[in-house]
Design an enzyme around this catalytic site. Structure first.
Site, PDB file in Angstrom:
ATOM      1  N   ARG A  58       0.851  -1.180   0.000  1.00  0.00           N
ATOM      2  CA  ARG A  58       0.000   0.000   0.000  1.00  0.00           C
ATOM      3  C   ARG A  58       0.894   1.241   0.000  1.00  0.00           C
ATOM      4  NH1 ARG A  58      -2.474  -3.324   4.077  1.00  0.00           N
ATOM      5  NH2 ARG A  58      -4.623  -3.905   3.545  1.00  0.00           N
ATOM      6  N   LYS A  77      -2.757  -2.113   7.750  1.00  0.00           N
ATOM      7  CA  LYS A  77      -3.933  -1.567   8.423  1.00  0.00           C
ATOM      8  C   LYS A  77      -4.138  -2.257   9.757  1.00  0.00           C
ATOM      9  CE  LYS A  77      -6.570   0.047   4.425  1.00  0.00           C
ATOM     10  NZ  LYS A  77      -7.836  -0.063   3.666  1.00  0.00           N
ATOM     11  N   HIS A 129      -1.679   2.846  -6.232  1.00  0.00           N
ATOM     12  CA  HIS A 129      -2.549   1.691  -6.077  1.00  0.00           C
ATOM     13  C   HIS A 129      -2.643   0.867  -7.361  1.00  0.00           C
ATOM     14  CE1 HIS A 129      -3.660   2.393  -2.006  1.00  0.00           C
ATOM     15  NE2 HIS A 129      -4.661   1.552  -2.048  1.00  0.00           N
ATOM     16  N   ARG A 142      -0.131  -1.793  -6.960  1.00  0.00           N
ATOM     17  CA  ARG A 142      -0.619  -2.824  -6.013  1.00  0.00           C
ATOM     18  C   ARG A 142      -1.694  -3.686  -6.674  1.00  0.00           C
ATOM     19  NH1 ARG A 142      -1.603  -4.289  -0.533  1.00  0.00           N
ATOM     20  NH2 ARG A 142      -3.813  -4.316   0.054  1.00  0.00           N
ATOM     21  N   HIS A 187      -5.279  -8.406   3.350  1.00  0.00           N
ATOM     22  CA  HIS A 187      -6.723  -8.209   3.460  1.00  0.00           C
ATOM     23  C   HIS A 187      -7.278  -9.032   4.621  1.00  0.00           C
ATOM     24  CE1 HIS A 187      -7.188  -7.013  -1.069  1.00  0.00           C
ATOM     25  NE2 HIS A 187      -6.823  -5.994  -0.301  1.00  0.00           N
ATOM     26  N   TYR A 223     -10.364  -9.257  -7.556  1.00  0.00           N
ATOM     27  CA  TYR A 223      -9.380  -9.571  -8.582  1.00  0.00           C
ATOM     28  C   TYR A 223      -9.771 -10.792  -9.399  1.00  0.00           C
ATOM     29  CZ  TYR A 223      -6.744  -6.105  -6.073  1.00  0.00           C
ATOM     30  OH  TYR A 223      -6.368  -4.926  -5.482  1.00  0.00           O
TER      31      TYR A 223
END
Length: 315
Positions: free
Chosen positions: A149, A173, A242, A245, A268, A277
Protein backbone atom coordinates in the site's frame (compact mmCIF):
# COMPACT_ATOMS: atom_id res chain seq x y z
CA UNK A 1 -21.11 23.51 14.19
CA UNK A 2 -22.72 23.87 17.65
CA UNK A 3 -20.70 22.75 20.66
CA UNK A 4 -23.30 20.10 21.44
CA UNK A 5 -22.41 18.44 18.13
CA UNK A 6 -18.65 19.06 18.03
CA UNK A 7 -17.68 18.01 21.57
CA UNK A 8 -18.98 14.40 21.26
CA UNK A 9 -17.03 14.09 18.01
CA UNK A 10 -13.80 15.02 19.79
CA UNK A 11 -14.60 12.51 22.54
CA UNK A 12 -15.29 9.80 19.96
CA UNK A 13 -12.01 10.35 18.10
CA UNK A 14 -10.14 10.32 21.42
CA UNK A 15 -11.84 7.00 22.19
CA UNK A 16 -10.75 5.58 18.80
CA UNK A 17 -7.17 6.71 19.26
CA UNK A 18 -6.63 5.85 22.93
CA UNK A 19 -8.91 2.88 23.63
CA UNK A 20 -9.16 1.26 20.21
CA UNK A 21 -5.64 2.29 19.16
CA UNK A 22 -6.66 3.21 15.64
CA UNK A 23 -4.11 4.95 13.45
CA UNK A 24 -4.23 8.75 13.05
CA UNK A 25 -5.27 8.25 9.43
CA UNK A 26 -8.25 6.08 10.42
CA UNK A 27 -9.29 8.62 13.05
CA UNK A 28 -9.10 11.37 10.43
CA UNK A 29 -11.44 9.42 8.14
CA UNK A 30 -14.03 8.95 10.89
CA UNK A 31 -13.79 12.60 11.91
CA UNK A 32 -14.13 13.86 8.34
CA UNK A 33 -17.22 11.75 7.68
CA UNK A 34 -18.90 12.81 10.92
CA UNK A 35 -17.99 16.48 10.51
CA UNK A 36 -19.76 16.42 7.17
CA UNK A 37 -22.82 14.97 8.87
CA UNK A 38 -22.57 17.59 11.64
CA UNK A 39 -22.45 20.40 9.09
CA UNK A 40 -25.55 18.99 7.38
CA UNK A 41 -27.40 18.70 10.70
CA UNK A 42 -26.49 22.30 11.52
CA UNK A 43 -27.93 23.43 8.19
CA UNK A 44 -31.11 21.45 9.04
CA UNK A 45 -31.32 23.21 12.46
CA UNK A 46 -30.65 19.98 14.36
CA UNK A 47 -28.34 20.83 17.25
CA UNK A 48 -28.22 17.56 19.26
CA UNK A 49 -27.08 14.07 18.24
CA UNK A 50 -29.92 12.65 20.32
CA UNK A 51 -32.47 14.49 18.15
CA UNK A 52 -31.43 12.73 14.92
CA UNK A 53 -34.02 10.26 13.62
CA UNK A 54 -33.84 7.51 11.01
CA UNK A 55 -35.81 9.83 8.72
CA UNK A 56 -33.04 12.43 9.07
CA UNK A 57 -30.44 9.81 8.22
CA UNK A 58 -32.38 8.82 5.08
CA UNK A 59 -32.52 12.48 4.03
CA UNK A 60 -28.79 12.77 4.64
CA UNK A 61 -28.10 9.66 2.55
CA UNK A 62 -30.20 11.16 -0.25
CA UNK A 63 -28.17 14.37 -0.09
CA UNK A 64 -24.90 12.40 -0.29
CA UNK A 65 -26.20 10.50 -3.30
CA UNK A 66 -27.33 13.72 -4.97
CA UNK A 67 -23.85 15.19 -4.44
CA UNK A 68 -22.39 12.37 -6.53
CA UNK A 69 -21.03 9.99 -3.86
CA UNK A 70 -21.00 6.33 -4.85
CA UNK A 71 -22.92 3.68 -2.96
CA UNK A 72 -19.65 2.41 -1.54
CA UNK A 73 -18.71 5.85 -0.18
CA UNK A 74 -22.17 6.34 1.32
CA UNK A 75 -21.90 2.91 2.97
CA UNK A 76 -18.66 4.08 4.59
CA UNK A 77 -20.42 7.20 5.93
CA UNK A 78 -23.20 5.05 7.36
CA UNK A 79 -20.65 2.74 8.98
CA UNK A 80 -19.01 5.76 10.63
CA UNK A 81 -22.40 6.94 11.89
CA UNK A 82 -23.35 3.54 13.31
CA UNK A 83 -20.07 3.22 15.17
CA UNK A 84 -20.32 6.77 16.49
CA UNK A 85 -23.84 6.16 17.79
CA UNK A 86 -22.74 2.93 19.48
CA UNK A 87 -20.21 5.04 21.33
CA UNK A 88 -22.86 7.66 22.25
CA UNK A 89 -25.21 4.93 23.49
CA UNK A 90 -22.46 3.39 25.59
CA UNK A 91 -21.80 6.82 27.12
CA UNK A 92 -25.51 7.33 27.85
CA UNK A 93 -25.79 10.29 25.48
CA UNK A 94 -28.42 8.79 23.18
CA UNK A 95 -31.09 6.10 23.45
CA UNK A 96 -30.93 4.52 19.98
CA UNK A 97 -28.94 4.30 16.78
CA UNK A 98 -30.83 6.05 13.95
CA UNK A 99 -28.42 4.72 11.28
CA UNK A 100 -28.78 1.08 12.33
CA UNK A 101 -31.19 -0.13 9.63
CA UNK A 102 -30.36 2.37 6.89
CA UNK A 103 -28.73 0.97 3.75
CA UNK A 104 -26.69 2.76 1.15
CA UNK A 105 -27.99 2.83 -2.44
CA UNK A 106 -26.45 0.16 -4.62
CA UNK A 107 -23.91 1.16 -7.22
CA UNK A 108 -22.07 -0.84 -9.81
CA UNK A 109 -18.86 -2.54 -8.71
CA UNK A 110 -15.89 -0.40 -9.68
CA UNK A 111 -12.98 -2.62 -10.55
CA UNK A 112 -9.47 -1.33 -9.97
CA UNK A 113 -7.35 -0.35 -12.96
CA UNK A 114 -4.38 -2.53 -13.69
CA UNK A 115 -1.48 -2.37 -16.11
CA UNK A 116 -0.51 -5.44 -18.10
CA UNK A 117 2.90 -7.07 -17.79
CA UNK A 118 4.27 -5.48 -20.98
CA UNK A 119 3.23 -2.01 -19.80
CA UNK A 120 4.92 -2.54 -16.45
CA UNK A 121 8.09 -3.82 -18.09
CA UNK A 122 8.18 -0.66 -20.20
CA UNK A 123 7.58 1.42 -17.09
CA UNK A 124 10.23 -0.23 -14.91
CA UNK A 125 12.96 -1.36 -17.33
CA UNK A 126 14.77 1.96 -17.05
CA UNK A 127 18.35 2.95 -16.21
CA UNK A 128 18.03 5.90 -13.78
CA UNK A 129 19.96 9.02 -14.70
CA UNK A 130 20.27 10.54 -11.23
CA UNK A 131 19.89 9.61 -7.53
CA UNK A 132 16.26 10.69 -7.31
CA UNK A 133 15.35 8.53 -10.28
CA UNK A 134 17.19 5.65 -8.58
CA UNK A 135 15.03 6.25 -5.52
CA UNK A 136 11.83 6.40 -7.57
CA UNK A 137 12.64 3.20 -9.44
CA UNK A 138 13.36 1.41 -6.14
CA UNK A 139 10.01 2.57 -4.74
CA UNK A 140 7.99 1.49 -7.75
CA UNK A 141 9.81 -1.83 -8.16
CA UNK A 142 9.19 -2.62 -4.49
CA UNK A 143 5.53 -1.64 -4.63
CA UNK A 144 4.92 -3.88 -7.64
CA UNK A 145 7.19 -6.65 -6.35
CA UNK A 146 5.51 -6.92 -2.94
CA UNK A 147 2.06 -5.37 -3.42
CA UNK A 148 2.59 -2.61 -0.87
CA UNK A 149 0.00 0.00 0.00
CA UNK A 150 1.06 3.62 -0.43
CA UNK A 151 1.04 4.15 3.35
CA UNK A 152 3.17 1.03 3.85
CA UNK A 153 5.74 2.23 1.34
CA UNK A 154 5.91 5.73 2.82
CA UNK A 155 6.26 4.37 6.36
CA UNK A 156 8.96 1.85 5.49
CA UNK A 157 12.23 1.98 7.46
CA UNK A 158 15.62 0.71 6.35
CA UNK A 159 15.74 -2.00 9.00
CA UNK A 160 12.49 -3.49 7.68
CA UNK A 161 14.16 -4.60 4.44
CA UNK A 162 16.41 -7.66 4.41
CA UNK A 163 18.05 -7.88 1.00
CA UNK A 164 20.01 -11.02 1.94
CA UNK A 165 16.87 -13.07 2.60
CA UNK A 166 14.80 -11.07 0.12
CA UNK A 167 12.11 -10.01 2.57
CA UNK A 168 10.39 -6.83 3.68
CA UNK A 169 8.44 -6.35 6.92
CA UNK A 170 5.53 -3.91 6.64
CA UNK A 171 3.00 -2.49 9.06
CA UNK A 172 -0.42 -2.60 7.45
CA UNK A 173 -3.93 -1.57 8.42
CA UNK A 174 -4.78 -2.02 12.08
CA UNK A 175 -1.05 -2.03 12.86
CA UNK A 176 -0.86 -5.63 11.60
CA UNK A 177 2.62 -6.69 10.57
CA UNK A 178 3.31 -9.02 7.67
CA UNK A 179 6.44 -10.37 6.01
CA UNK A 180 6.60 -10.21 2.22
CA UNK A 181 9.01 -11.46 -0.43
CA UNK A 182 11.10 -8.95 -2.39
CA UNK A 183 11.81 -9.83 -6.03
CA UNK A 184 15.29 -9.77 -7.56
CA UNK A 185 14.60 -6.66 -9.69
CA UNK A 186 13.29 -4.76 -6.66
CA UNK A 187 16.25 -5.85 -4.52
CA UNK A 188 18.71 -4.66 -7.18
CA UNK A 189 16.93 -1.30 -7.45
CA UNK A 190 16.99 -0.87 -3.65
CA UNK A 191 20.72 -1.63 -3.50
CA UNK A 192 21.32 1.02 -6.18
CA UNK A 193 19.25 3.54 -4.21
CA UNK A 194 21.01 2.81 -0.91
CA UNK A 195 24.31 3.79 -2.50
CA UNK A 196 22.77 7.18 -3.33
CA UNK A 197 20.76 7.62 -0.12
CA UNK A 198 23.84 8.49 1.97
CA UNK A 199 24.09 11.77 0.06
CA UNK A 200 20.74 12.97 1.38
CA UNK A 201 19.92 11.47 4.77
CA UNK A 202 21.82 11.47 8.08
CA UNK A 203 22.45 8.18 9.90
CA UNK A 204 19.74 9.11 12.39
CA UNK A 205 16.99 9.06 9.71
CA UNK A 206 15.31 5.61 9.71
CA UNK A 207 13.17 6.08 6.59
CA UNK A 208 14.06 3.99 3.56
CA UNK A 209 12.86 6.58 1.07
CA UNK A 210 13.80 10.22 1.72
CA UNK A 211 13.49 13.55 -0.04
CA UNK A 212 16.32 15.77 -1.23
CA UNK A 213 16.22 17.40 2.22
CA UNK A 214 16.82 14.04 3.88
CA UNK A 215 13.41 13.63 5.52
CA UNK A 216 10.89 10.83 5.00
CA UNK A 217 9.15 11.08 1.65
CA UNK A 218 5.43 11.83 2.04
CA UNK A 219 2.59 9.89 0.44
CA UNK A 220 1.69 12.87 -1.68
CA UNK A 221 5.25 13.18 -2.97
CA UNK A 222 5.30 9.49 -3.90
CA UNK A 223 2.06 9.92 -5.84
CA UNK A 224 3.46 12.95 -7.67
CA UNK A 225 6.73 11.18 -8.51
CA UNK A 226 4.91 8.16 -9.94
CA UNK A 227 2.67 10.35 -12.10
CA UNK A 228 5.79 12.17 -13.34
CA UNK A 229 7.54 8.86 -13.98
CA UNK A 230 4.60 7.61 -16.04
CA UNK A 231 4.60 10.73 -18.21
CA UNK A 232 8.35 10.42 -18.78
CA UNK A 233 7.99 6.78 -19.85
CA UNK A 234 5.07 7.50 -22.16
CA UNK A 235 2.41 5.67 -20.19
CA UNK A 236 -1.00 5.79 -21.88
CA UNK A 237 -2.83 6.40 -18.59
CA UNK A 238 -2.17 8.36 -15.42
CA UNK A 239 -0.23 6.20 -12.99
CA UNK A 240 -0.93 6.07 -9.27
CA UNK A 241 0.53 3.87 -6.51
CA UNK A 242 -2.55 1.69 -6.08
CA UNK A 243 -2.37 0.73 -9.75
CA UNK A 244 0.94 -1.01 -9.00
CA UNK A 245 -0.62 -2.82 -6.01
CA UNK A 246 -3.67 -3.80 -8.07
CA UNK A 247 -1.44 -5.00 -10.91
CA UNK A 248 0.60 -7.09 -8.46
CA UNK A 249 -2.58 -8.73 -7.13
CA UNK A 250 -4.09 -9.36 -10.55
CA UNK A 251 -0.90 -10.81 -12.04
CA UNK A 252 -0.31 -13.03 -9.00
CA UNK A 253 -3.85 -14.37 -9.19
CA UNK A 254 -3.68 -14.94 -12.95
CA UNK A 255 -0.47 -16.96 -12.55
CA UNK A 256 -1.22 -18.90 -9.37
CA UNK A 257 -5.00 -19.03 -9.03
CA UNK A 258 -4.41 -19.07 -5.25
CA UNK A 259 -6.85 -16.54 -3.80
CA UNK A 260 -5.90 -17.24 -0.17
CA UNK A 261 -2.22 -16.63 -0.85
CA UNK A 262 -2.96 -13.34 -2.61
CA UNK A 263 -5.17 -12.35 0.34
CA UNK A 264 -2.25 -12.95 2.73
CA UNK A 265 0.20 -11.04 0.55
CA UNK A 266 -2.13 -8.04 0.29
CA UNK A 267 -2.95 -8.06 4.00
CA UNK A 268 -6.72 -8.21 3.46
CA UNK A 269 -8.66 -9.12 6.59
CA UNK A 270 -11.62 -10.35 4.53
CA UNK A 271 -11.19 -12.55 1.47
CA UNK A 272 -14.20 -10.83 -0.10
CA UNK A 273 -11.96 -7.79 -0.59
CA UNK A 274 -9.48 -9.92 -2.53
CA UNK A 275 -12.19 -11.51 -4.66
CA UNK A 276 -12.49 -8.35 -6.76
CA UNK A 277 -9.38 -9.57 -8.58
CA UNK A 278 -11.17 -12.73 -9.69
CA UNK A 279 -13.51 -10.44 -11.63
CA UNK A 280 -10.54 -8.79 -13.32
CA UNK A 281 -9.14 -12.20 -14.24
CA UNK A 282 -12.49 -13.29 -15.69
CA UNK A 283 -12.74 -10.10 -17.76
CA UNK A 284 -9.35 -10.88 -19.31
CA UNK A 285 -10.37 -14.48 -20.06
CA UNK A 286 -13.72 -13.36 -21.47
CA UNK A 287 -12.07 -10.90 -23.86
CA UNK A 288 -9.64 -13.57 -25.06
CA UNK A 289 -12.54 -15.98 -25.56
CA UNK A 290 -14.61 -13.46 -27.49
CA UNK A 291 -11.67 -12.57 -29.73
CA UNK A 292 -10.48 -16.14 -30.33
CA UNK A 293 -13.38 -18.60 -30.35
CA UNK A 294 -14.90 -18.85 -33.85
CA UNK A 295 -18.42 -19.29 -32.47
CA UNK A 296 -18.10 -16.44 -29.99
CA UNK A 297 -17.26 -13.60 -32.37
CA UNK A 298 -19.93 -10.97 -32.52
CA UNK A 299 -21.14 -8.76 -35.29
CA UNK A 300 -20.25 -5.10 -34.94
CA UNK A 301 -22.79 -3.35 -32.76
CA UNK A 302 -24.31 -6.58 -31.49
CA UNK A 303 -25.15 -6.70 -27.80
CA UNK A 304 -25.37 -9.54 -25.33
CA UNK A 305 -26.84 -9.80 -21.84
CA UNK A 306 -23.41 -9.83 -20.23
CA UNK A 307 -21.65 -7.31 -22.44
CA UNK A 308 -21.73 -4.67 -19.70
CA UNK A 309 -19.71 -7.00 -17.49
CA UNK A 310 -16.88 -7.18 -20.00
CA UNK A 311 -15.98 -3.51 -20.30
CA UNK A 312 -12.77 -1.94 -19.24
CA UNK A 313 -12.06 -1.95 -15.52
CA UNK A 314 -12.81 1.21 -13.54
CA UNK A 315 -10.41 2.68 -11.03
Amino acid sequence: MPEALSVPLVDFVTHLASEKRHSPRTCEHYLRDLQRLGAWLTAMNIDQWSKVTSHDVRRYVASLSKSGLSGQSIARHLSSMRRFYRFLHREGRTKDNPALDIRAPKSGRRLPKVADVDQLNQLLDVNPDDPLEARDLAMFELMYSSGLRLSELAGLNQDAVDLVSGEVRVLGKGSKERLLPVGAKAAAAIRRWLKCRVRFAPDSEPAMFVSQRGSRLSRRSIQARLARWGRAQGADQRLHPHMLRHSFASHMLESSGDLRAVQELLGHADIATTQVYTHLDFQHLARVYDQSHPRARRRSGASTPDSSDRGSAGQ
